[in-house]
Design a protein around this motif. Structure first.
Motif, PDB file in Angstrom:
ATOM      1  N   ARG A 379       0.981  -1.193   0.087  1.00 47.45           N
ATOM      2  CA  ARG A 379       0.183  -0.124  -0.016  1.00 47.45           C
ATOM      3  C   ARG A 379       0.885   1.342  -0.012  1.00 47.45           C
ATOM      4  O   ARG A 379       0.727   2.313  -0.667  1.00 47.45           O
ATOM      5  N   ARG A 380       2.018   1.077   0.678  1.00 49.17           N
ATOM      6  CA  ARG A 380       2.861   2.381   1.015  1.00 49.17           C
ATOM      7  C   ARG A 380       3.443   2.619  -0.308  1.00 49.17           C
ATOM      8  O   ARG A 380       3.551   3.813  -0.839  1.00 49.17           O
ATOM      9  N   VAL A 381       3.966   1.673  -1.025  1.00 54.19           N
ATOM     10  CA  VAL A 381       4.873   1.793  -2.257  1.00 54.19           C
ATOM     11  C   VAL A 381       3.874   2.386  -3.476  1.00 54.19           C
ATOM     12  O   VAL A 381       4.150   3.376  -4.163  1.00 54.19           O
ATOM     13  N   VAL A 382       2.560   1.886  -3.473  1.00 58.72           N
ATOM     14  CA  VAL A 382       1.689   2.208  -4.607  1.00 58.72           C
ATOM     15  C   VAL A 382       1.154   3.665  -4.393  1.00 58.72           C
ATOM     16  O   VAL A 382       1.252   4.483  -5.294  1.00 58.72           O
ATOM     17  N   SER A 383       1.011   4.187  -2.958  1.00 59.46           N
ATOM     18  CA  SER A 383       0.435   5.392  -2.716  1.00 59.46           C
ATOM     19  C   SER A 383       1.515   6.128  -3.074  1.00 59.46           C
ATOM     20  O   SER A 383       1.169   7.289  -3.622  1.00 59.46           O
ATOM     21  N   ARG A 384       2.764   6.221  -2.693  1.00 56.21           N
ATOM     22  CA  ARG A 384       3.916   7.107  -2.883  1.00 56.21           C
ATOM     23  C   ARG A 384       4.135   7.004  -4.181  1.00 56.21           C
ATOM     24  O   ARG A 384       4.244   8.250  -4.744  1.00 56.21           O
ATOM     25  N   HIS A 386       2.016   6.758  -6.670  1.00 59.81           N
ATOM     26  CA  HIS A 386       0.933   7.348  -7.273  1.00 59.81           C
ATOM     27  C   HIS A 386       0.912   8.906  -7.117  1.00 59.81           C
ATOM     28  O   HIS A 386       0.943   9.674  -8.024  1.00 59.81           O
ATOM     29  N   ASP A 387       1.425   9.214  -5.714  1.00 59.18           N
ATOM     30  CA  ASP A 387       1.301  10.575  -5.463  1.00 59.18           C
ATOM     31  C   ASP A 387       2.454  11.271  -6.578  1.00 59.18           C
ATOM     32  O   ASP A 387       1.999  12.309  -6.884  1.00 59.18           O
ATOM     33  N   VAL A 388       3.612  10.545  -6.749  1.00 59.93           N
ATOM     34  CA  VAL A 388       4.688  11.359  -7.487  1.00 59.93           C
ATOM     35  C   VAL A 388       4.439  11.302  -8.866  1.00 59.93           C
ATOM     36  O   VAL A 388       4.394  12.472  -9.506  1.00 59.93           O
ATOM     37  N   LEU A 389       3.915  10.167  -9.493  1.00 59.45           N
ATOM     38  CA  LEU A 389       4.006   9.891 -10.823  1.00 59.45           C
ATOM     39  C   LEU A 389       2.426  10.511 -11.553  1.00 59.45           C
ATOM     40  O   LEU A 389       2.569  10.857 -12.613  1.00 59.45           O
ATOM     41  N   VAL A 390       1.551  10.335 -10.760  1.00 57.51           N
ATOM     42  CA  VAL A 390       0.264  10.620 -11.260  1.00 57.51           C
ATOM     43  C   VAL A 390       0.083  11.961 -10.934  1.00 57.51           C
ATOM     44  O   VAL A 390      -0.497  12.739 -11.638  1.00 57.51           O
ATOM     45  N   HIS A 391       0.119  12.437  -9.502  1.00 54.39           N
ATOM     46  CA  HIS A 391      -0.262  13.682  -9.197  1.00 54.39           C
ATOM     47  C   HIS A 391       0.821  14.712  -9.198  1.00 54.39           C
ATOM     48  O   HIS A 391       0.377  15.934  -9.036  1.00 54.39           O
ATOM     49  N   GLY A 392       2.043  14.128  -9.521  1.00 55.29           N
ATOM     50  CA  GLY A 392       3.165  15.205  -9.484  1.00 55.29           C
ATOM     51  C   GLY A 392       3.491  15.857  -8.447  1.00 55.29           C
ATOM     52  O   GLY A 392       4.005  16.950  -8.451  1.00 55.29           O
ATOM     53  N   ARG A 393       3.101  15.197  -7.085  1.00 54.85           N
ATOM     54  CA  ARG A 393       3.296  15.894  -5.767  1.00 54.85           C
ATOM     55  C   ARG A 393       5.026  15.641  -5.707  1.00 54.85           C
ATOM     56  O   ARG A 393       5.686  14.763  -6.153  1.00 54.85           O
ATOM     57  N   THR A 394       5.519  16.388  -4.810  1.00 54.24           N
ATOM     58  CA  THR A 394       7.095  16.558  -4.713  1.00 54.24           C
ATOM     59  C   THR A 394       7.559  15.124  -4.105  1.00 54.24           C
ATOM     60  O   THR A 394       6.800  14.697  -3.188  1.00 54.24           O
ATOM     61  N   GLU A 395       8.657  14.827  -4.669  1.00 53.67           N
ATOM     62  CA  GLU A 395       9.233  13.577  -4.167  1.00 53.67           C
ATOM     63  C   GLU A 395       9.648  13.812  -2.513  1.00 53.67           C
ATOM     64  O   GLU A 395       9.872  12.904  -1.794  1.00 53.67           O
ATOM     65  N   ASP A 396      10.162  15.164  -2.524  1.00 53.48           N
ATOM     66  CA  ASP A 396      10.769  15.381  -1.214  1.00 53.48           C
ATOM     67  C   ASP A 396       9.924  15.570   0.130  1.00 53.48           C
ATOM     68  O   ASP A 396       9.957  16.969   0.349  1.00 53.48           O
ATOM     69  N   ARG A 397       9.308  14.562   0.513  1.00 49.36           N
ATOM     70  CA  ARG A 397       8.204  15.121   1.666  1.00 49.36           C
ATOM     71  C   ARG A 397       9.121  14.849   2.942  1.00 49.36           C
ATOM     72  O   ARG A 397       9.977  14.160   3.090  1.00 49.36           O
ATOM     73  N   GLU A 398       8.712  15.774   3.712  1.00 48.90           N
ATOM     74  CA  GLU A 398       9.229  15.575   5.466  1.00 48.90           C
ATOM     75  C   GLU A 398       9.406  14.179   5.682  1.00 48.90           C
ATOM     76  O   GLU A 398      10.484  13.786   6.159  1.00 48.90           O
ATOM     77  N   HIS A 399       8.332  13.497   5.397  1.00 46.62           N
ATOM     78  CA  HIS A 399       8.374  12.119   5.724  1.00 46.62           C
ATOM     79  C   HIS A 399       9.496  11.328   4.964  1.00 46.62           C
ATOM     80  O   HIS A 399      10.032  10.374   5.982  1.00 46.62           O
ATOM     81  N   ASP A 400       9.983  11.709   3.892  1.00 46.60           N
ATOM     82  CA  ASP A 400      10.946  10.646   3.240  1.00 46.60           C
ATOM     83  C   ASP A 400      12.286  11.415   3.898  1.00 46.60           C
ATOM     84  O   ASP A 400      13.306  10.482   4.140  1.00 46.60           O
ATOM     85  N   ARG A 401      12.426  12.400   4.068  1.00 50.56           N
ATOM     86  CA  ARG A 401      13.707  12.923   4.332  1.00 50.56           C
ATOM     87  C   ARG A 401      14.299  12.612   5.699  1.00 50.56           C
ATOM     88  O   ARG A 401      15.357  12.198   6.046  1.00 50.56           O
ATOM     89  N   GLY A 402      13.234  12.327   6.766  1.00 50.32           N
ATOM     90  CA  GLY A 402      13.621  11.898   7.975  1.00 50.32           C
ATOM     91  C   GLY A 402      14.218  10.452   8.102  1.00 50.32           C
ATOM     92  O   GLY A 402      14.739  10.067   9.011  1.00 50.32           O
ATOM     93  N   ARG A 403      13.898   9.787   7.178  1.00 50.62           N
ATOM     94  CA  ARG A 403      14.516   8.177   7.092  1.00 50.62           C
ATOM     95  C   ARG A 403      15.670   8.095   6.785  1.00 50.62           C
ATOM     96  O   ARG A 403      16.510   8.811   5.733  1.00 50.62           O
TER      97      ARG A 403
END
Ligand code: ADP
Ligand code: ASP
Ligand code: MG
Length: 425
Positions: A379-384, A386-403
């Protein structure tokens, strides 16, 4: 000829049957139509439960309540005949369930049990159409869709089917709206077979191709083929147009809205498929057909745990990895995996998004980039993605940076099937 196939939720209650009736009425006003129906939602699952696990308690009574309840609601001139047909079919089901045969006869018996779902659904649909003044009549696909005897997932003999369908339609008045059971076929000697779970879409395509239909319409409970499963991605968008090849890839990678076999007969006969929503009948849905510009641009993100899709992806790897508890996520787009460096770029994206990935490869058709993950990441991989490739939302989310960063994928090699592949041990 237009073929209209209605899925389980579209025929599950009186209100849905009302929608279906209006759709058929409108279509029949301009062209000859053939209606293909699935079992009511949940019925095939219940029949599988009875056949495989002995869950027979109360089953016939429940099926009687549902089907006769729908009939009561529609009433009209076909009521008595439909009631008798449903009662007859329920009697047959009861007999079948009371006498499960030994191993050798078991697969044929299993298909006869499962076939009852569609065979119960047809008379109800006929009654609903007749109540609206249409001259509907019931037909059993056992007499029309010719298959081999591979019970459970029979192979259709398209040429024999074409002949049967031609002579059947030749003798049928154009005023009559035939209502045909989806999901089932019959051997040359008349034994009922099933075409695989979800196979009513395939039935519609086989019948559409055999009758030279202008379009095969798959009426379901979503707006069309979506950019991802709406159950995983609530803001998935409708894909207006797809090529046959991309639609097949979406279906094979878990996009349940079309059975993967549906595209083959339609493409061969050059008949477009339209996926439409029964409950929003005025919406345009998705057209699947020979290539057009917008079909090349559509992007779908799919995901499936285990099963054939994962086995196929594993078969494409240069180095074997443990295939248990894996999922495969596909980014599907016309020629997605064909460009130079496409696999490497996809692997880099997954890495930037900190999505724990075990392998990246292109699908054999070249229309999808696949990645393998542990099942619970699906679910996480599909959602992320989809966010980036279909909605063009930024790759660089807070959520990603912290990891913490994961080790990069190793160098890419060439898999036995000639596709570039990277494997993370
Ligand atoms: P039917 O009974 O009409 O054949 P299905 O349940 O077989 O319907 O298929 C429709 C369902 O497929 C939708 O309700 C949706 O949840 C699911 N689905 C999964 N992936 C997709 C997708 N990419 N696009 C649309 N629907 C999808
Ligand atoms: N009723 C069958 C199933 O549930 C076929 C279909 O719905 O397409 O698998
Ligand atoms: Mg379906």
């Amino acid at each position: 000829m237009r073929v209209l196939k209605f899925g389980g939720t579209s025929v599950a209650d009186a209100a849905s049957l009302g929608q279906v009736t209006r759709i058929v009425e409108r279509a029949a006003a301009s062209e000859q139509v053939m209606v293909v129906v699935s079992a009511q939602a949940g019925v095939t699952d219940a029949l599988v439960g009875a056949a495989d696990h002995g869950r027979v308690e109360g089953l016939v009574a429940t099926l009687a309540r549902h089907h006769l309840g729908c009939l009561q609601a529609v009433r009209g001139p076909g009521f008595e005949a439909a009631q008798a047909a449903v009662a007859h079919r329920l009697g047959e089901l009861e007999e079948l369930l009371a006498r499960p045969p030994g191993n050798q006869q078991r697969p044929a018996w299993h298909d006869a049990v499962l076939a009852c779902g569609e065979r119960l659904s047809v008379p109800v649909m006929v009654a609903a159409l007749r109540a609206a003044g249409l001259e509907a009549a019931a037909f059993d696909a056992t007499d029309l869709v010719v298959t081999d005897a591979s019970f459970g997932e029979a192979t259709v003999d398209q040429r024999a089917t074409r002949q049967r369908v031609a002579s059947w339609l030749g003798n049928l008045s154009t005023r009559v709206v035939p209502v045909v059971t989806g999901f089932i076929g019959g051997t040359e000697d008349g034994r009922v077979t099933t075409l695989g779970r979800g196979g009513s879409d395939y039935s519609a395509a086989v019948l559409g191709a055999a009758s030279g239909a202008s379009v095969i319409e798959i009426w379901t409970d979503v707006a069309g083929v979506m950019s991802a499963s709406p159950r995983i991605v609530p803001d998935a968008v409708r894909l207006p147009a797809l090529t046959f090849a991309v639609a097949r890839e979406v279906a094979e990678l878990g996009g349940k809205v079309l059975h993967p076999k549906t595209m083959e007969p339609a493409e061969r006969a050059g008949v477009p498929i339209a996926v439409r929503c029964t409950f929003e009948a005025e919406q345009p849905g998705t057209v699947v057909g020979r290539c057009c510009r917008s079909a090349r641009r559509a992007i779908g993100v799919t995901g499936v745990e285990g099963g054939a899709a994962v086995a196929r992806a594993l078969a494409g790897l240069a180095e074997p990895i443990d295939g248990s508890d894996l999922c495969v996520v596909g980014v599907v787009r016309h020629e997605a995996g064909k460009g130079r460096g496409a696999v490497a770029r996809h692997a880099a994206l997954l890495d930037r998004l900190r999505l724990p990935t075990m392998a990246v490869l292109a699908s054999p058709s070249g229309h999808a980039l696949l990645s393998l993950h542990r099942g619970f990441h699906l679910r996480r991989v599909v959602s992320r993605l989809h966010d980036v490739l279909v909605h063009g939302r930024t790759e660089d989310r807070e959520h990603d940076r912290g990891r913490a960063s994961l080790a990069p994928l190793p160098a890419f090699g060439i898999a036995p099937n000639g596709l570039a592949v990277g494997v993370r041990p």
